[in-house]
Design a protein around this motif. Structure first.
Motif, PDB file in Angstrom:
ATOM      1  N   PRO A 249     -46.952 -44.035  99.074  1.00 45.60           N
ATOM      2  CA  PRO A 249     -47.767 -42.882  98.696  1.00 45.60           C
ATOM      3  C   PRO A 249     -46.960 -41.841  97.922  1.00 45.60           C
ATOM      4  CG  PRO A 249     -47.285 -42.833 101.039  1.00 45.60           C
ATOM      5  CD  PRO A 249     -46.792 -44.147 100.537  1.00 45.60           C
ATOM      6  N   LEU A 250     -47.666 -41.059  97.109  1.00 41.22           N
ATOM      7  CA  LEU A 250     -47.022 -40.143  96.168  1.00 41.22           C
ATOM      8  C   LEU A 250     -47.804 -38.844  96.088  1.00 41.22           C
ATOM      9  CD1 LEU A 250     -45.021 -39.578  93.756  1.00 41.22           C
ATOM     10  CD2 LEU A 250     -46.708 -40.727  92.290  1.00 41.22           C
ATOM     11  N   ILE A 251     -47.098 -37.709  96.171  1.00 38.20           N
ATOM     12  CA  ILE A 251     -47.719 -36.415  95.921  1.00 38.20           C
ATOM     13  C   ILE A 251     -46.879 -35.669  94.892  1.00 38.20           C
ATOM     14  CG2 ILE A 251     -46.609 -35.398  97.988  1.00 38.20           C
ATOM     15  CD1 ILE A 251     -49.059 -33.492  98.134  1.00 38.20           C
ATOM     16  N   GLY A 252     -47.527 -35.208  93.834  1.00 40.86           N
ATOM     17  CA  GLY A 252     -46.863 -34.433  92.797  1.00 40.86           C
ATOM     18  C   GLY A 252     -47.630 -33.153  92.538  1.00 40.86           C
ATOM     19  N   LEU A 253     -46.973 -32.026  92.722  1.00 45.62           N
ATOM     20  CA  LEU A 253     -47.580 -30.707  92.502  1.00 45.62           C
ATOM     21  C   LEU A 253     -46.757 -29.997  91.442  1.00 45.62           C
ATOM     22  CD1 LEU A 253     -48.237 -29.812  96.248  1.00 45.62           C
ATOM     23  CD2 LEU A 253     -49.870 -30.762  94.601  1.00 45.62           C
ATOM     24  N   PHE A 254     -47.363 -29.746  90.277  1.00 41.96           N
ATOM     25  CA  PHE A 254     -46.601 -29.336  89.104  1.00 41.96           C
ATOM     26  C   PHE A 254     -46.868 -27.900  88.655  1.00 41.96           C
ATOM     27  CE2 PHE A 254     -47.652 -33.895  88.949  1.00 41.96           C
ATOM     28  CZ  PHE A 254     -46.381 -34.399  89.168  1.00 41.96           C
ATOM     29  N   ALA A 255     -47.642 -27.167  89.433  1.00 43.57           N
ATOM     30  CA  ALA A 255     -47.909 -25.755  89.140  1.00 43.57           C
ATOM     31  C   ALA A 255     -48.440 -25.114  90.411  1.00 43.57           C
ATOM     32  CB  ALA A 255     -48.931 -25.613  88.010  1.00 43.57           C
TER      33      ALA A 255
ATOM     34  N   TYR B 220     -52.658 -25.195  80.045  1.00 43.79           N
ATOM     35  CA  TYR B 220     -53.391 -25.899  78.996  1.00 43.79           C
ATOM     36  C   TYR B 220     -52.445 -26.728  78.133  1.00 43.79           C
ATOM     37  CZ  TYR B 220     -57.699 -23.169  79.718  1.00 43.79           C
ATOM     38  OH  TYR B 220     -58.845 -22.612  80.234  1.00 43.79           O
ATOM     39  N   ARG B 221     -52.982 -27.809  77.597  1.00 45.30           N
ATOM     40  CA  ARG B 221     -52.170 -28.683  76.753  1.00 45.30           C
ATOM     41  C   ARG B 221     -51.600 -27.926  75.556  1.00 45.30           C
ATOM     42  NH1 ARG B 221     -54.098 -33.522  72.730  1.00 45.30           N
ATOM     43  NH2 ARG B 221     -52.189 -34.754  72.740  1.00 45.30           N
ATOM     44  N   ILE B 222     -52.392 -27.040  74.950  1.00 40.26           N
ATOM     45  CA  ILE B 222     -51.915 -26.308  73.775  1.00 40.26           C
ATOM     46  C   ILE B 222     -50.728 -25.424  74.136  1.00 40.26           C
ATOM     47  CG2 ILE B 222     -53.512 -24.338  74.038  1.00 40.26           C
ATOM     48  CD1 ILE B 222     -53.787 -24.370  70.961  1.00 40.26           C
ATOM     49  N   ASP B 223     -50.695 -24.905  75.351  1.00 41.90           N
ATOM     50  CA  ASP B 223     -49.569 -24.079  75.794  1.00 41.90           C
ATOM     51  C   ASP B 223     -48.376 -24.939  76.178  1.00 41.90           C
ATOM     52  OD1 ASP B 223     -51.059 -21.716  75.440  1.00 41.90           O
ATOM     53  OD2 ASP B 223     -51.969 -21.938  77.422  1.00 41.90           O
ATOM     54  N   ARG B 224     -48.623 -26.086  76.786  1.00 39.24           N
ATOM     55  CA  ARG B 224     -47.517 -26.989  77.105  1.00 39.24           C
ATOM     56  C   ARG B 224     -46.814 -27.478  75.843  1.00 39.24           C
ATOM     57  NH1 ARG B 224     -50.025 -31.428  79.129  1.00 39.24           N
ATOM     58  NH2 ARG B 224     -52.049 -30.541  79.628  1.00 39.24           N
ATOM     59  N   ALA B 225     -47.595 -27.647  74.777  1.00 35.38           N
ATOM     60  CA  ALA B 225     -47.023 -28.146  73.526  1.00 35.38           C
ATOM     61  C   ALA B 225     -46.188 -27.092  72.808  1.00 35.38           C
ATOM     62  CB  ALA B 225     -48.138 -28.628  72.600  1.00 35.38           C
ATOM     63  N   ASN B 226     -46.451 -25.819  73.068  1.00 32.36           N
ATOM     64  CA  ASN B 226     -45.829 -24.761  72.285  1.00 32.36           C
ATOM     65  C   ASN B 226     -45.018 -23.763  73.102  1.00 32.36           C
ATOM     66  OD1 ASN B 226     -46.945 -25.316  69.514  1.00 32.36           O
ATOM     67  ND2 ASN B 226     -48.872 -25.145  70.631  1.00 32.36           N
ATOM     68  N   GLU B 227     -44.762 -24.080  74.353  1.00 32.87           N
ATOM     69  CA  GLU B 227     -44.009 -23.179  75.223  1.00 32.87           C
ATOM     70  C   GLU B 227     -42.917 -23.981  75.923  1.00 32.87           C
ATOM     71  OE1 GLU B 227     -43.063 -19.517  76.744  1.00 32.87           O
ATOM     72  OE2 GLU B 227     -44.871 -19.822  75.551  1.00 32.87           O
ATOM     73  N   ALA B 228     -41.664 -23.641  75.647  1.00 31.94           N
ATOM     74  CA  ALA B 228     -40.537 -24.424  76.170  1.00 31.94           C
ATOM     75  C   ALA B 228     -40.547 -24.504  77.692  1.00 31.94           C
ATOM     76  CB  ALA B 228     -39.221 -23.830  75.677  1.00 31.94           C
ATOM     77  N   MET B 229     -40.979 -23.441  78.361  1.00 23.78           N
ATOM     78  CA  MET B 229     -40.927 -23.411  79.816  1.00 23.78           C
ATOM     79  C   MET B 229     -41.856 -24.437  80.465  1.00 23.78           C
ATOM     80  SD  MET B 229     -43.039 -19.877  80.645  1.00 23.78           S
ATOM     81  CE  MET B 229     -42.977 -20.128  82.418  1.00 23.78           C
ATOM     82  N   HIS B 230     -42.808 -24.984  79.689  1.00 17.39           N
ATOM     83  CA  HIS B 230     -43.755 -25.952  80.238  1.00 17.39           C
ATOM     84  C   HIS B 230     -43.418 -27.392  79.867  1.00 17.39           C
ATOM     85  CE1 HIS B 230     -46.064 -22.614  81.536  1.00 17.39           C
ATOM     86  NE2 HIS B 230     -46.657 -22.344  80.406  1.00 17.39           N
TER      87      HIS B 230
END
Length: 471
Positions: free
Chosen positions: A233-239, A245-255
């Motif tokens: 089993p696997l649990i991943g919590l990433f925020a 948002y994808r647009i922010d993940r693409a343009n923000e280094a911290m994400h």
């Protein structure tokens, strides 16, 4: 979960590989339409993959389709899917027990338990009866279970397959139920609901409890990639809350170390594929809905494009595992997004599909930035929208910041909406859900029993019958 035989495991690792999935098009551009095997069109399903683009209206599909044709010279996977042999296509009524306009908890519960539910509730019928959700039935039948989302994993849509609550807002309770009901794969946001403050001032942290039960716990993209090759089993919590948002993940280094929906989906398949008796997996592109509520054109476009990129991953898996029922749908529309005619003879609608590319961030990104500093920043508007803000616009947003408005999307639309509409040619009917009937696609065993016009609560019986589960 049982491990695959080494040869089978290697084949699937080669298939998925946590790399890009193959296109639905052949090298010559023809749509792949290989006929399904007999196992794929009739008989019993071993697995169910249920893909949900939350809040996906017809206009959002059209916007993304024309954007992709204009910018990448190819149609959406969603559109290509329509030409696939063996596809079952239905029109889905999304109403809840309490309204012709559903919310996500009622819609997901209708799929999850087979009953129409009042808006706001989870698998509890209007007479107060708690109904067993589909993942509990699957678990009882010896199958593995999974939830993947770009929202908090305790949010309404994943909870509709796995939890019971009088209110969708009881997300701490939902996290506890995931632990107690042993959902095998849990990937998304919402870490704050797994470390709960208690009335006595203490903290109830569920993560060590999951680990004690044998779960692998991951918190970033690198850890997820490594864990995908493992077992159990696997649990991943990433925020703490929703995944950016994808647009922010693409343009923000911290994400950059926050995984997207495709990456989480592949990892979930790798872990769940090891289950000897099969699995039931729900995968939600949840933030399509949030961008619709905010009337955020660039955000909704890129959220749906991310969901669309998951379709080849699902189809690859189904081709290798024809005993899988695949369902692709949405729970309702949100916002009434439409690419409108602009310019003489609508000649400006095409160029608008290029101008939307100058948008680099979401309204949410601006909200976070402004609320942290408590100051309006014209440079941030330039960075996000490519628009030069006037003093009047700045004063309007600053007043909302000073008033600590919960969401700035409304005031950003008020201040910059006309310019955004001129640039993108996109309009909206509201910031709410819509009553439109929605598309539902299906492939594999059990899909043949889906009627051309299906009520959302009928899908529970179709899925459980396909799986051979007695309810």
């Amino acid at each position: 979960m049982e491990k695959l035989a080494p040869s089978s495991r290697r084949q699937f690792l080669k298939l998925s590989g946590l790399a890009g999935a193959a296109s639905l098009l052949t090298a010559h551009g023809a749509t792949a339409t290989s006929a399904p095997t007999s196992a794929a069109c009739c008989g019993q399903a071993k697995n169910v993959i249920f893909l949900v683009a939350d809040g996906l209206g017809h206009g959002t599909v059209a916007l993304a389709h024309h954007w992709k044709l204009h910018n990448e010279q190819q149609p959406l996977n969603w559109i290509q899917l329509l030409e696939r042999e063996g596809l079952r296509r239905a029109y889905q009524d999304t109403a809840s027990a309490s309204s012709p306009v559903t919310d996500s908890s009622a819609a997901a519960s209708a799929w999850g338990c087979g009953h129409r539910i009042n808006n706001g509730a989870l698998n509890m019928t209007p007479d107060g009866v708690m109904r067993k959700p589909i993942l509990s039935y699957a678990k009882q039948a010896g199958k593995a279970t999974g939830l993947v989302t770009t929202c908090r994993v305790t949010h309404a849509t994943p909870a509709g397959f796995a939890a019971n609550a009088e209110s969708r807002n009881l997300e701490d309770v939902i996290a506890q139920q995931y632990f107690e009901r042993e959902v095998d794969v849990i990937l998304g946001g919402g870490a704050r609901h797994f470390k709960q403050k208690q009335e006595d001032g203490g903290v109830l942290d569920y993560i060590p409890r999951f680990i004690d039960k044998g779960y692998t716990f991951v918190q970033d993209s690198k850890q997820l990639s490594a864990a995908a090759q493992g077992s159990g089993p696997l649990i991943g919590l990433f925020a703490q809350s929703h995944i950016p948002y994808r647009i922010d993940r693409a343009n923000e280094a911290m994400h950059q170390q926050v995984p997207g929906l495709e990456e989480m989906f592949r990892a979930a398949l790798l872990r769940l594929d090891q289950a000897k008796d099969g699995f039931v997996l729900q995968v939600e592109g949840g933030r399509v809905d949030h961008a619709g509520h905010g009337n955020d054109t660039a955000a909704i476009l890129h959220e749906f494009l991310e969901f669309d990129a998951c379709l080849p991953i699902a189809l690859e898996y189904v081709e290798q595992h024809p005993e899988t029922l695949l369902v692709i749908t949405t729970d309702h529309g949100t916002g009434g997004c439409q690419l409108n005619g602009a310019g003489p003879s609508y000649s400006d609608s095409g160029p608008a599909l290029e101008r939307v590319n100058q948008f680099k961030h979401s309204f949410e990104w601006l909200h976070s930035r402004f609320m942290q500093t408590k100051q309006f920043d014209a440079q941030a508007i330039q960075l996000a929208f490519g628009i030069e803000a006037t003093a009047e616009q700045g004063a309007m947003v600053q007043a909302a910041i000073d008033a600590e408005v919960k969401y700035l999307s409304g005031v950003l639309i008020e201040a910059f909406g006309e310019q955004i509409r001129d640039l993108t040619a996109v309009g909206w009917t509201s910031g709410n859900h819509t009553a439109e009937c929605v598309e539902l696609y299906a492939l594999g065993p059990g899909s043949e029993s889906i009627p051309g016009f299906v009520h959302n609560n009928e899908m529970f019986g179709i899925m459980t019958a396909a799986l051979g589960i007695q309810v």
